[in-house]
Design an enzyme around this catalytic site. Structure first.
Site, PDB file in Angstrom:
ATOM      1  NE  ARG A  50      -1.547  -2.241   2.780  1.00 54.16           N
ATOM      2  CZ  ARG A  50      -1.635  -3.509   2.352  1.00 54.16           C
ATOM      3  NH1 ARG A  50      -2.695  -3.880   1.703  1.00 54.16           N
ATOM      4  NH2 ARG A  50      -0.686  -4.401   2.606  1.00 54.16           N
ATOM      5  CB  THR A  51       3.490   2.537   2.248  1.00 53.28           C
ATOM      6  OG1 THR A  51       2.776   2.053   3.375  1.00 53.28           O
ATOM      7  CG2 THR A  51       4.080   3.893   2.559  1.00 53.28           C
ATOM      8  CE  LYS A  79      27.462  -3.331  -6.715  1.00 52.92           C
ATOM      9  NZ  LYS A  79      27.483  -2.294  -7.764  1.00 52.92           N
ATOM     10  NE  ARG A 100       7.215   0.699   4.880  1.00 54.89           N
ATOM     11  CZ  ARG A 100       5.999   0.155   4.831  1.00 54.89           C
ATOM     12  NH1 ARG A 100       5.853  -1.105   4.484  1.00 54.89           N
ATOM     13  NH2 ARG A 100       4.931   0.876   5.114  1.00 54.89           N
ATOM     14  CG  HIS A 128       3.577   3.922   8.600  1.00 56.92           C
ATOM     15  ND1 HIS A 128       3.781   4.723   7.496  1.00 56.92           N
ATOM     16  CD2 HIS A 128       3.131   2.724   8.116  1.00 56.92           C
ATOM     17  CE1 HIS A 128       3.477   4.042   6.398  1.00 56.92           C
ATOM     18  NE2 HIS A 128       3.084   2.827   6.754  1.00 56.92           N
TER      19      HIS A 128
END
Ligand code: CP
Length: 309
Positions: A50-51, A79, A100, A128
């Site tokens: 969703r986000t 890396k 996120r 959030h």
């Protein structure tokens, strides 16, 4: 200095209401080419449906282009590139970064080193804030107000970043909270201390009863967050501790609405989906409008700009 959205606690009551008004404009007319020529980067170090997709939908509906990644394994972080270097690089390419990350505090750190605005799309079990803006939008949409509501938070209140951010945002609106959780997933002390500091009334319960549901204006269900457990035996013990079924809604207020940030696992039985109290899919849709408002705001567009578009 870039404008960021890292924590919901940074937003005043007026700013929250202003962003909700802006989101309302986007619900009325989502397609507005206000960000033609701009680039939005979506950096997802943790999974999301969703986000990420609602941010990308928001950006596309605003006329921006989107770059980014959904899996850090395909980036140079494998890396050994640091988060700082990644942010500096992406800041060369994009006008705003949506990130996120699995580490609490990663969004704040990114905002401190980034040359462009950073929007926190969830940092570990911490916050959030954009979910909270769509939650507030949905609560106001369904209840007609944010003031004096009885809000029941159910499930994983320990690791659930959405409930932490919602609790903080609601300090402006005189809520009463009911925290329903088993002891191992109880609301952390720091958030109960926050409630005391801001005069937020709360009660804690271990039993998820019809009596609590009957008092609620908003029933906010949450998933037990498997990915945050170090002991998977403990996860197995608590994962299905509360399951909302349709027959538990007999005494619910007519206007009560069931919200969930989603994804759900077992905590809302599918027989609830057709009940008029269920509102979690409409809630997820509101993520587009709330995130359109947030992207515009961090890029300096005002409510007046949007109303005159
Ligand atoms: N509500 C939420 O954050 O959902 P996703 O994890 O799918 O983005």
């Amino acid at each position: 200095m870039p404008r960021n959205l890292v924590g919901i606690d940074a937003l005043t009551r007026d700013k929250i209401l202003y962003l909700l008004d802006m989101a309302r404009e986007f619900e009325l007319r989502p397609n507005r080419k206000l960000l033609d020529g701009r680039i939005v980067a979506t950096l997802f170090f943790e999974p999301s449906t969703r986000t990420r997709l609602s941010f990308e939908t928001a950006a596309n509906r605003l006329g921006a282009k989107v770059i980014g990644f959904t899996d850090p394994k395909v980036t140079s972080s494998t890396k050994g590139e640091t988060l700082k270097d990644t942010i500096l690089m992406v800041g060369n390419y994009a006008d705003v970064i949506v990130m996120r990350h699995y580490l609490e505090g990663a969004a704040l750190y990114a905002s401190e080193v980034s040359p462009v605005p950073v929007i926190n799309a969830g940092d570990g079990a911490h916050q959030h804030p954009t979910q909270t803006m769509l939650d507030l939008y949905t609560i106001r949409q369904t209840q007609g107000t944010l003031e004096n509501l009885n809000i029941c938070l159910v499930g994983d209140l320990r690791y659930g970043r959405t409930v932490h951010s919602l609790l903080m945002a609601m300090r402006h609106f005189n809520p009463t909270f009911h925290f329903v959780a088993p002891p191992s997933l109880a609301m952390p002390d720091e958030y109960k201390e926050y409630c005391r500091e801001y005069g937020i009334h709360y009660e804690e319960h271990e039993e998820f009863s019809e009596a609590i549901i009957a008092q609620s204006d908003i029933l906010y269900m949450t998933r037990v967050q498997r990915e945050r457990f170090s002991d998977l035996m403990e996860y197995e013990r608590v994962k299905d501790v509360y399951i909302l079924r349709r027959d538990m809604l007999r005494e619910a207020k007519t206007n009560m609405r069931i919200l969930h940030p989603l994804p759900r696992v077992n905590e809302i039985h599918v027989d609830v989906d057709d009940d008029p109290h269920a509102y979690y899919f409409q809630q997820a849709r509101n993520g587009i409008y709330a995130r359109q408002a947030i992207i515009c705001d961090v890029l300096g567009l005002t409510l007046e700009d949007i109303r005159h578009d």
